[in-house]
Design an enzyme around this catalytic site. Structure first.
Site, short mmCIF file in Angstrom:
data_model
loop_
_atom_site.label_atom_id
_atom_site.label_comp_id
_atom_site.label_asym_id
_atom_site.label_seq_id
_atom_site.Cartn_x
_atom_site.Cartn_y
_atom_site.Cartn_z
CE1 TYR A 1 -3.91 -2.06 -0.26
CE2 TYR A 1 -2.93 -3.35 1.51
CZ TYR A 1 -3.88 -3.21 0.51
OH TYR A 1 -4.78 -4.21 0.27
CB ALA B 1 -6.13 -11.56 10.31
NE ARG B 2 -5.77 -15.98 6.20
CZ ARG B 2 -5.01 -16.73 5.40
NH1 ARG B 2 -5.52 -17.20 4.28
NH2 ARG B 2 -3.77 -17.03 5.72
CB ALA C 1 -16.86 -25.53 0.48
FE1 SF4 Z 1 -9.83 -19.17 6.82
FE2 SF4 Z 1 -11.17 -19.92 4.62
FE3 SF4 Z 1 -12.44 -19.00 6.78
FE4 SF4 Z 1 -11.02 -17.36 5.29
S1 SF4 Z 1 -12.84 -18.44 4.66
S2 SF4 Z 1 -11.03 -17.45 7.51
S3 SF4 Z 1 -9.31 -18.65 4.74
S4 SF4 Z 1 -11.26 -20.87 6.63
#
Ligand code: SF4
Length: 690
Positions: A173, A323-324, A676
């Site tokens: 950025y 984060a994720r 999914a």
């Molecule tokens: Fe993790 Fe997939 Fe959920 Fe994103 S969508 S937080 S990559 S499991």
């Protein structure tokens, strides 16, 4: 347990309860028309789940800095009131929150703001493959104005009640664009040489510090490695870290990679913990300059607290940003602290509901946790599911949709029974778990089954629901049918020959396939199968192997970044051809992941044919007419059909005829656009609807 993680840590005047920071995520909740309610609910649930310091997604310091249409701008009173509400909610739950101050520079996507005519601003007019634009080089006046805007934004954050700010200076950025010779070709004092290139981030930090005073915590997220050709040289990165320390930073968070980087950084193919090495090097550079006290935060690819603990044990980093994993499980920290790490919902790095959505306007959520981002819509204890009256529900199908429906209903206090025709749970997702780099996908199924076991939900495998079950189903308060899909077999001449398989047969026993395989179809399943068939070793790749195979330099191992995206040799045990009639191979795979898997297929020598017309399958292979109009044979020992799916609707017919009411979820509800993410979201919704 996890002694290195669960120790307090000071950043500026803040005392954090542990060493995990919830890293910045752009959620597309920031600009919803709900006054910040969804954002506040999202953060509140994470604080209750054990998050210590939360860093918000980036808020643009001015209109030109917005990254896209879903970015809030601090000039906007509505956005400020959203932020105030978010900060208050976090404090009400006893958490800490830092506002990330953001400027996208040349990464502003269309629909962001850019300058007055929408053109992104940058140090120099260098085309960006990410935003597909040539930005305009900033004038000296605009640079000075942007420095002042960062300072004003920091003051605003303090007034809104935030505990700290994080200045965004990594991931390519604006501030990172100033440090890299690739994007900074200026000849004035804001470029020209090493001192000039670090001037902008340092000036921003000085201005921010001056604006908020010495007591307000200021974090700076810098790039440890840009992973682009002509990125910031390591010597300048180290010098920047020292200069930021001297300009008053209270902590340095270290990111890696740009959106244009040819090296994957956050995809499933990247071994967890790979990038900590750059944070460690930053810490060493700080120590060498007498600033070793400054906390350094590693980031980018940790998905379990155990990995963070191991990285912290090395002593060269002070905190880990995740984060994720907070999307996948709001209680990732709390469960791990309580010794319940095995129940944490694992982020599988698919990026499908998070990063891929964050580049558009769709609300960010999570494949393995579809409640993420929808906490108000699907409260944990909705009034109409009062525990006073415990219902009985049946779920037909133990694929992702059925498992999600079952755990949701059981979590709401109901008695649930699951019936699955196959002898294993997981449905189509089980196939993905076999693909190299996707081992964590199998963990999703295992953890879901364990959770159901803890919730005392019986999963009856090998039980195909039929007429004989109707009396039982009539006694239930509700039935959810999530019976999934079966592979489609097209009426292509030769499709009944013995060497022709559907994709589920091929996934079930890939070793049975010969040395030459043709996969007909070009969606995500075909790509996954080609990947599986061409990989020699299922062993997990270590961070060191990953870095070496991608020719990535680290400060102690200065191999130049070559731009090669996969260093894997073309050592495929098979010759695989993937062919499709029209469109690109790999459609349906998210943008952040598709390029990585396509590079891996190319490196493994997979032939990719598009625009072909299949005429006939013979014992020798597949006869096609190629894009040039030539009729030819593509030789194969086996031909695999991966040309889509059909809903598995037998149960639907049985229940309809018997007059048993039901809801549907997942592939049985329709195969158009099925993936999914959609399946789990439908499982959640069906459970709240039934
Ligand atoms: Fe993790 Fe997939 Fe959920 Fe994103 S969508 S937080 S990559 S499991």
């Amino acid at each position: 347990m996890f002694d290195h993680v669960f120790r307090p840590c000071d950043i500026g005047g803040l005392t954090l309860p542990h060493r995990i920071v919830m890293g910045a995520m752009h959620l597309n909740l920031e600009t919803l028309d709900d006054g910040g309610a969804a954002l506040a609910a999202f953060y509140t649930e994470r604080v209750r789940g054990g998050a210590g310091l939360i860093v918000t997604g980036g808020s643009a310091v001015n209109r030109a800095g917005a990254g896209g249409p879903g970015y809030g701008v601090l000039d906007d009173a509505n956005h400020r009131s959203v932020l105030r509400r978010a900060a208050r909610a976090v404090h009400d739950a006893d958490g800490l929150i830092a506002l990330q101050l953001f400027h996208a520079g040349r990464y502003a996507l269309p629909g962001g703001h850019g300058d007055d005519d929408g053109t992104p601003l940058a140090p120099s007019a260098v085309y960006s493959r990410f935003s597909r634009t040539v930005p305009r080089a900033m004038t000296e006046e605009e640079i000075a104005g942007t420095v002042a805007d960062f300072a004003r934004a920091a003051r605003t954050a303090r007034e809104l009640g935030f505990d700290a700010v994080e200045v965004m200076g990594s991931e390519g950025y604006l501030l990172n664009q100033f440090t890299a010779p690739l994007t900074n070709r200026r000849s004035d004092r804001w470029g020209a040489d090493a001192d000039g290139r670090v001037r902008m981030p340092v000036e921003v930090l000085r201005a921010v510090r001056a604006a908020v005073g010495p007591a307000f915590p200021v974090l700076f997220r810098m790039s440890g490695a840009d992973l682009v050709t002509d990125g910031t040289p390591w010597k300048e990165t180290a010098a920047l870290a020292v200069a930021l320390a001297e300009a008053g930073a209270d902590a340095l968070a270290v990111g890696v990679g740009w959106h244009e980087s040819p090296v994957p950084t956050v995809q499933a193919q990247v071994p967890p913990g790979t990038w900590a090495v750059y944070a460690e090097e930053v810490k060493r550079a700080l120590r060498a300059a007498g600033h070793g006290h400054l906390p350094v935060i590693a980031s980018n690819r940790f998905n379990q607290i155990a990995q963070a603990d191991e990285a912290l044990a090395g002593g060269d980093i002070d905190l880990v940003a995740m984060a994720r994993p907070f999307l996948a499980d709001a209680a990732v920290v709390g469960k791990s602290r309580a010794g319940r790490g095995a129940s944490v919902e694992l982020c599988i790095a698919c990026n499908e509901a998070c990063i891929d959505r964050s580049f558009g306007a769709e609300r960010v959520s999570c494949l393995v946790n579809p409640r993420a981002g929808h906490e108000r819509e699907f409260p944990r204890f909705p009034a109409r599911h009062s525990p006073v009256r415990r219902g009985r529900y049946a779920v037909v199908g133990a694929g992702l949709a059925g498992l999600e429906a079952a755990r949701t209903l059981a979590g709401l206090g109901h008695a649930v029974e699951v019936y699955e025709a196959a002898d294993q749970p997981g449905g189509q997702f089980r196939m993905a778990a076999r693909v190299p780099g996707k081992a964590d996908f199998g963990e999703t199924i295992r953890r879901r089954v364990r959770e159901l076991d803890e919730l005392r939900v019986p999963v009856r495998l090998g039980h195909r629901i039929g007429l004989r079950d109707v009396p039982l189903l009539r006694t239930m308060d509700g039935v959810i049918v999530a019976s999934g899909v079966r592979p489609r077999r097209p009426e292509l001449s030769g499709h009944t020959l013995p060497h022709v398989l559907d994709y589920s047969q091929a996934f079930a026993d890939p070793d049975a396939l010969g040395g030459r395989v043709v996969v007909i179809g070009g969606g995500g399943i075909a790509v996954d199968l080609a990947h599986l068939l061409t990989s020699r070793s299922p062993a997990a790749v270590t961070p060191g192997e990953f870095l070496a195979s991608h020719a990535v330099a680290t400060p102690s191992q200065p191999v130049p970044v070559t731009g090669r995206t996969s260093g894997r040799p073309a050592d495929s045990p098979r010759q695989v051809t993937v062919m499709r009639r029209g469109g690109r191979i790999g459609t349906g795979i998210g943008a952040s992941t598709r390029w990585v898997v396509m590079e891996e297929l190319r490196a493994a020598g997979v032939r990719l044919l598009t625009g072909v017309v299949y005429q006939e399958i013979t014992r020798e292979g597949v006869i096609v007419v190629d894009a040039g109009g030539n009729r030819r044979l593509v030789e194969a020992d086996h031909v695999v059909l991966a040309v889509g799916q059909e809903s598995e609707r037998d149960v639907v017919g049985t229940l309809r005829r018997a007059g048993v009411p039901f809801e549907t979820a997942g592939g049985v509800a329709g195969t158009e656009g099925l993936n999914a993410v959609r399946a789990t979201a439908q499982g959640l919704r069906a459970a709240h609807r039934v």
